[in-house]
Scaffold this active site. Structure first.
Site, PDB file in Angstrom:
ATOM      1  N   LYS A   1       2.151  10.474   3.678  1.00 43.69           N
ATOM      2  CA  LYS A   1       1.711  11.738   4.492  1.00 43.69           C
ATOM      3  C   LYS A   1       2.019  11.534   5.943  1.00 43.69           C
ATOM      4  O   LYS A   1       2.464  12.383   6.676  1.00 43.69           O
ATOM      5  CB  LYS A   1       0.133  12.182   4.351  1.00 43.69           C
ATOM      6  CG  LYS A   1      -0.215  13.452   4.722  1.00 43.69           C
ATOM      7  CD  LYS A   1       0.103  14.448   3.962  1.00 43.69           C
ATOM      8  CE  LYS A   1      -0.160  15.964   4.426  1.00 43.69           C
ATOM      9  NZ  LYS A   1      -0.049  16.736   3.436  1.00 43.69           N
TER      10      LYS A   1
ATOM     11  N   SER B   1       5.420  27.197   2.068  1.00 42.43           N
ATOM     12  CA  SER B   1       3.995  27.589   2.495  1.00 42.43           C
ATOM     13  C   SER B   1       3.760  27.569   3.897  1.00 42.43           C
ATOM     14  O   SER B   1       2.814  28.120   4.421  1.00 42.43           O
ATOM     15  CB  SER B   1       3.262  26.690   1.683  1.00 42.43           C
ATOM     16  OG  SER B   1       3.110  25.368   2.324  1.00 42.43           O
ATOM     17  N   GLY B   2       4.523  26.779   4.614  1.00 42.85           N
ATOM     18  CA  GLY B   2       4.369  26.527   5.992  1.00 42.85           C
ATOM     19  C   GLY B   2       3.423  25.510   6.391  1.00 42.85           C
ATOM     20  O   GLY B   2       3.342  24.954   7.300  1.00 42.85           O
ATOM     21  N   GLY B   3       2.850  24.681   5.058  1.00 43.75           N
ATOM     22  CA  GLY B   3       2.147  23.507   5.511  1.00 43.75           C
ATOM     23  C   GLY B   3       3.051  22.358   5.719  1.00 43.75           C
ATOM     24  O   GLY B   3       4.437  22.556   5.675  1.00 43.75           O
ATOM     25  N   VAL B   4       2.457  21.572   6.022  1.00 38.85           N
ATOM     26  CA  VAL B   4       3.300  20.188   6.744  1.00 38.85           C
ATOM     27  C   VAL B   4       4.593  19.749   5.717  1.00 38.85           C
ATOM     28  O   VAL B   4       5.499  19.502   6.176  1.00 38.85           O
ATOM     29  CB  VAL B   4       2.757  19.097   7.394  1.00 38.85           C
ATOM     30  CG1 VAL B   4       1.674  18.606   6.108  1.00 38.85           C
ATOM     31  CG2 VAL B   4       3.437  18.226   7.813  1.00 38.85           C
ATOM     32  N   ASP B   5       4.047  19.585   4.479  1.00 35.30           N
ATOM     33  CA  ASP B   5       5.206  18.931   3.544  1.00 35.30           C
ATOM     34  C   ASP B   5       6.316  19.799   3.272  1.00 35.30           C
ATOM     35  O   ASP B   5       7.462  19.458   3.355  1.00 35.30           O
ATOM     36  CB  ASP B   5       4.588  18.433   1.979  1.00 35.30           C
ATOM     37  CG  ASP B   5       3.205  17.711   2.339  1.00 35.30           C
ATOM     38  OD1 ASP B   5       3.200  17.214   3.404  1.00 35.30           O
ATOM     39  OD2 ASP B   5       2.393  17.740   1.301  1.00 35.30           O
TER      40      ASP B   5
ATOM     41  N   CYS C   1      -2.960 -12.543  -3.292  1.00 33.26           N
ATOM     42  CA  CYS C   1      -4.008 -12.777  -4.002  1.00 33.26           C
ATOM     43  C   CYS C   1      -3.855 -12.948  -5.618  1.00 33.26           C
ATOM     44  O   CYS C   1      -3.436 -14.158  -6.028  1.00 33.26           O
ATOM     45  CB  CYS C   1      -4.833 -11.428  -3.627  1.00 33.26           C
ATOM     46  SG  CYS C   1      -6.700 -11.699  -4.304  1.00 33.26           S
ATOM     47  N   TYR C   2      -3.869 -11.971  -6.412  1.00 31.01           N
ATOM     48  CA  TYR C   2      -3.464 -12.097  -7.773  1.00 31.01           C
ATOM     49  C   TYR C   2      -2.105 -12.671  -8.076  1.00 31.01           C
ATOM     50  O   TYR C   2      -1.874 -13.410  -8.766  1.00 31.01           O
ATOM     51  CB  TYR C   2      -3.585 -10.946  -8.702  1.00 31.01           C
ATOM     52  CG  TYR C   2      -3.451 -10.837  -9.948  1.00 31.01           C
ATOM     53  CD1 TYR C   2      -4.352 -11.661 -10.959  1.00 31.01           C
ATOM     54  CD2 TYR C   2      -2.360 -10.315 -10.447  1.00 31.01           C
ATOM     55  CE1 TYR C   2      -3.948 -11.688 -12.212  1.00 31.01           C
ATOM     56  CE2 TYR C   2      -1.890 -10.307 -11.887  1.00 31.01           C
ATOM     57  CZ  TYR C   2      -2.725 -11.115 -12.710  1.00 31.01           C
ATOM     58  OH  TYR C   2      -2.480 -11.119 -14.092  1.00 31.01           O
TER      59      TYR C   2
ATOM     60  N   GLU D   1      -2.091  -7.118   4.356  1.00 28.66           N
ATOM     61  CA  GLU D   1      -1.892  -5.857   4.565  1.00 28.66           C
ATOM     62  C   GLU D   1      -3.138  -5.089   5.250  1.00 28.66           C
ATOM     63  O   GLU D   1      -2.817  -3.955   5.738  1.00 28.66           O
ATOM     64  CB  GLU D   1      -1.336  -5.212   3.059  1.00 28.66           C
ATOM     65  CG  GLU D   1      -2.449  -5.213   2.148  1.00 28.66           C
ATOM     66  CD  GLU D   1      -2.634  -6.279   1.611  1.00 28.66           C
ATOM     67  OE1 GLU D   1      -2.468  -7.258   1.833  1.00 28.66           O
ATOM     68  OE2 GLU D   1      -3.145  -6.410   0.461  1.00 28.66           O
TER      69      GLU D   1
ATOM     70  N   GLY E   1      -4.469  -7.590  -7.503  1.00 27.05           N
ATOM     71  CA  GLY E   1      -4.839  -6.767  -8.895  1.00 27.05           C
ATOM     72  C   GLY E   1      -6.303  -7.208  -9.165  1.00 27.05           C
ATOM     73  O   GLY E   1      -6.896  -8.319  -8.821  1.00 27.05           O
TER      74      GLY E   1
ATOM     75  N   HIS F   1      -5.536 -10.908   2.434  1.00 27.95           N
ATOM     76  CA  HIS F   1      -4.708  -9.608   2.303  1.00 27.95           C
ATOM     77  C   HIS F   1      -4.182  -9.412   3.795  1.00 27.95           C
ATOM     78  O   HIS F   1      -4.900  -8.805   4.398  1.00 27.95           O
ATOM     79  CB  HIS F   1      -5.639  -8.349   1.822  1.00 27.95           C
ATOM     80  CG  HIS F   1      -5.854  -8.417   0.416  1.00 27.95           C
ATOM     81  ND1 HIS F   1      -5.117  -8.077  -0.620  1.00 27.95           N
ATOM     82  CD2 HIS F   1      -6.994  -9.011  -0.343  1.00 27.95           C
ATOM     83  CE1 HIS F   1      -5.732  -8.303  -1.906  1.00 27.95           C
ATOM     84  NE2 HIS F   1      -6.780  -8.903  -1.693  1.00 27.95           N
TER      85      HIS F   1
END
Ligand code: XMP
Length: 514
Positions: A370, A225-229, A84-85, A173, A57, A171
C-alpha cells in the site's frame, strides 16, 4: 513477478515478518518477492534471483510435519540468508544442532559481534536486535563461523567463510534491530552483488512501458472508484495507452458528500474522455428500499453495480482487458494461509466482474504494498488528497446506515461525515488515523435545543488505527476535537441531536458497523 529483473527471492516459512523482509529489500533498492517455501526449484531457476532469504516461521525443525525444504537450494549457487527458523534449517541441513529452549526469547536483546563477518560488516561490536524464537542453534555445522552471540549466550549469527551462506537468529527486518538495514544492505550489495536502483520512479516508468507493449492497440476498461489503488492503476494505464482506456465511475448515490462530483472534476481533467461517470443512484436506492439486512444490502449493491458496469462496457466495444488495482498483500500466498483466497477480503465488490466480462485482468500494481502504491501515486503527481485517502467500502454509506436506507438518511450521514472529516483535517488528525467514518443509527433519543425538546437520530463516530485492517484499535482522538465535532454535527445537521464515539477495537468489533 518479473523474470527479467534483478530480484531477491524470499521463501516464506510462515513468519509474521515475511512481508517486512520484502519491504526492507525494496527500500534498499532491490526488488524482492515472496514465495511459499515449497516453490519448485525449476520455478526458482526461471526467476534467476540474485539471492534467497529464508524467513522465520512458527515451526520447530524437529516437528514432524514442518516445512523443511532447503537442501536443493544449494544447486542454485547463489547467496542464502536464513533468518531465525531459516537459520535453524540451514544449521540442521549442514550437520549442526538446534535445540528447544524451555523459554521463548522474545523482544529486545543485545548481541556481541566477532570481527570478520561479511554479513555484519560495519556494525558496532555490540548491537541491539529483536529476537523472537523458541528453538536456537546450539552447535554450528563444521566449517561455519559463529559471528555473533547474544547476552544470554545464544548463538546469534553464523556464516560459511566461502559459500555465501549466512544465518541470523534475530530479525534484521524489524526496526528494533537498529542496524537491520545495514545487514540487509550488506547482504544485497556486498554478498549478492546487487546493482540496485529499483525505486518507485523506475517502477512507474517501467510499468507504463510494459503496459503499452502488453496492451498494444487493444482497449481496457476499468471500474474506477477514485480510491488510491484504482487511481494509481488508472493513471499508469492512461499514461501508457491514453484513450484506449475507459474508466467507469458508478455513482451509486452512497458515496461521500460531493464525492462523485469531486472525482469527476479532478480525474476528468486528467483522463478526459477516458472517464465516464454514470449516475445510477436512483436505481441503487430503489433496489435497497426497505432492506435492513447488511449482507442483503451488499449483494443488492454488488448485482446492480455489475449490471450498470456491463452496460457501460458494452458501449466500449471490444475491450480486451479489465483493469484492477489489486495489491501485493492480496496476492501473496503465505505459508500460513491456504492459498491466496485466504488473504483476499471477502468483500471485493467487483469480484464477479472478470468472469462476467470474459476478459483478461490487468493488474499493474499487484506487486506493490500500500505505501509503495502511494509513492507511485506521488511520482505520478497525484495530490495527497488522493494518495493519502482513507479506504472507503464499495457499498459505501449503505453499510454505515444501520437499518433501511432512504435518500434523506444518506443526506444526513453525508453531512455528518463531511464535518467529521473536515475537522480531522483541520486538527491534523486525518493522516494520523487509518480510517475515520460516521455511522447513522436507527435510534432516536430525546434532547433539548434552545428551549425545545427534540427527538432525533444518533450519529456514531468511528476512527481506527491499524496496519492491515485485520485488527484495529480505536483512535485516541482528543476530547477537545471530539467536542468540536459533536457540537458542529448537532448544530449543523438537521435530524441529529446526539453524537457518540465508538471505543471498540477489532476484534471484537469490525471497522464498519455492518
Ligand atoms: P471491516 O468492517 O471488515 O473492514 O472490519 C475492514 C476494511 O474493509 C473495508 N470494507 C469493505 N470494503 N467492500 C469494500 O470494498 C465492502 O463490502 C467492505 N466492508 C468493509 C472497511 O471500510 C475497512 O477498511
Amino acid at each position: 513477478m518479473s523474470i527479467n529483473q534483478e530480484q531477491v527471492l524470499i521463501l516464506d516459512y510462515g513468519s509474521q515478518y515475511t512481508q517486512l523482509i520484502a519491504r526492507r529489500c525494496r527500500e534498499e533498492g532491490v526488488l524482492s518477492y515472496i514465495e511459499r517455501w515449497d516453490i519448485p526449484l525449476a520455478e526458482i531457476k526461471k526467476l534467476k534471483p540474485i539471492g534467497i532469504i529464508l524467513s522465520g516461521g512458527p515451526s520447530s525443525v524437529y516437528d514432524g510435519n514442518t516445512p523443511r525444504r532447503i537442501e536443493d537450494l544449494s544447486e542454485l549457487e547463489i547467496p542464502i540468508l536464513g533468518i531465525c527458523y531459516g537459520m535453524q534449517l540451514m544449521t540442521r541441513s549442514s550437520g549442526g544442532t538446534v535445540e528447544s529452549s524451555p523459554r521463548r526469547e522474545y523482544g529486545r536483546a543485545v548481541v556481541n559481534l566477532r570481527s570478520g563477518s561479511r554479513l555484519l560488516a560495519g556494525l558496532e561490536p555490540e548491537e541491539h536486535v529483536w529476537m523472537s524464537h523458541g528453538d536456537h542453534v546450539t552447535s554450528i555445522p563444521d566449517g561455519w563461523l559463529q559471528t555473533a552471540v547474544s547476552d544470554s549466550g545464544v548463538i546469534a549469527a553464523i556464516e560459511h567463510p566461502t559459500k555465501d551462506y549466512f544465518g541470523v537468529q534475530f530479525h534484521p527486518e524489524v526496526s528494533h534491530t537498529l542496524s537491520g538495514a545495514k545487514i540487509i544492505r550488506n547482504f544485497l550489495y556486498n554478498i549478492c552483488d546487487a546493482a540496485g536502483g529499483w525505486s518507485m520512479g523506475s517502477f512507474a516508468r517501467q510499468t507504463i512501458e510494459e503496459m503499452r507493449k502488453k496492451v498494444g492497440e487493444e482497449r481496457v476498461i476499468c471500474a474506477f472508484s477514485g480510491g488510491v489503488d484504482s487511481a494509481v492503476a488508472a493513471t499508469l494505464l492512461h499514461k501508457a495507452i491514453g484513450n484506449q482506456l475507459r474508466c467507469v465511475l458508478v455513482d451509486n448515490g452512497l458515496m461521500r458528500k460531493n464525492e462523485a462530483e469531486d472525482v469527476r472534476k479532478f480525474f476528468g481533467k486528467r483522463f478526459g474522455e477516458s472517464l465516464i461517470v454514470v449516475d445510477a443512484s436512483k436505481e441503487f436506492l430503489e433496489d435497497l428500499k426497505g432492506v435492513v439486512d447488511p449482507e442483503k444490502k451488499r449483494k443488492i449493491i454488488g448485482h446492480r453495480f455489475i449490471d450498470v458496469f456491463l452496460e457501460e462496457a458494452k458501449k466500449f466495444k471490444g475491450a480486451k482487458y479489465l483493469l484492477q488495482g489489486t495489491l501485493y498483500p492480496d496476492v501473496i500466498e503465505s505459508a500460513q494461509s491456504h492459498g491466496p483466497a485466504a488473504v483476499i477480503k471477502t468483500h471485493h465488490n467487483v469480484g464477479g466482474l472478470p468472469a462476467k466480462l470474459g476478459i483478461d485482468l490487468l493488474e499493474p500494481v499487484r506487486d506493490l504494498f500500500k505505501d509503495e502504491v502511494r509513492q507511485v501515486g506521488r511520482e505520478l503527481d497525484l495530490p495527497d488528497q488522493v494518495v493519502m485517502r482513507h479506504p472507503f467500502p464499495g457499498p459505501g454509506l449503505a453499510v454505515r446506515i444501520v437499518g433501511d436506507i432512504t435518500a434523506e438518511k444518506v443526506k444526513i450521514l453525508q453531512d455528518a461525515d463531511a464535518i467529521f472529516i473536515e475537522e480531522l483535517r483541520n486538527a491534523d488528525w486525518y493522516h494520523k488515523v487509518s480510517q475515520a467514518l460516521a455511522v447513522l443509527l436507527p435510534i432516536y433519543s430525546v434532547g433539548v435545543m434552545g428551549d425545545a425538546r427534540t427527538y432525533e437520530q444518533v450519529v456514531a463516530l468511528r476512527s481506527v488505527d491499524t496496519r492491515d485492517f485485520m485488527t484495529a484499535d480505536f483512535s485516541p482522538l482528543p476530547h477537545g476535537l471530539l467536542a468540536r465535532i459533536s457540537s458542529r454535527i448537532t448544530g449543523e445537521v438537521r435530524g441529529i441531536n446526539r453524537v457518540v464515539y465508538d471505543v471498540t477495537s477489532k476484534p471484537p468489533g469490525t471497522v464498519e458497523w455492518e
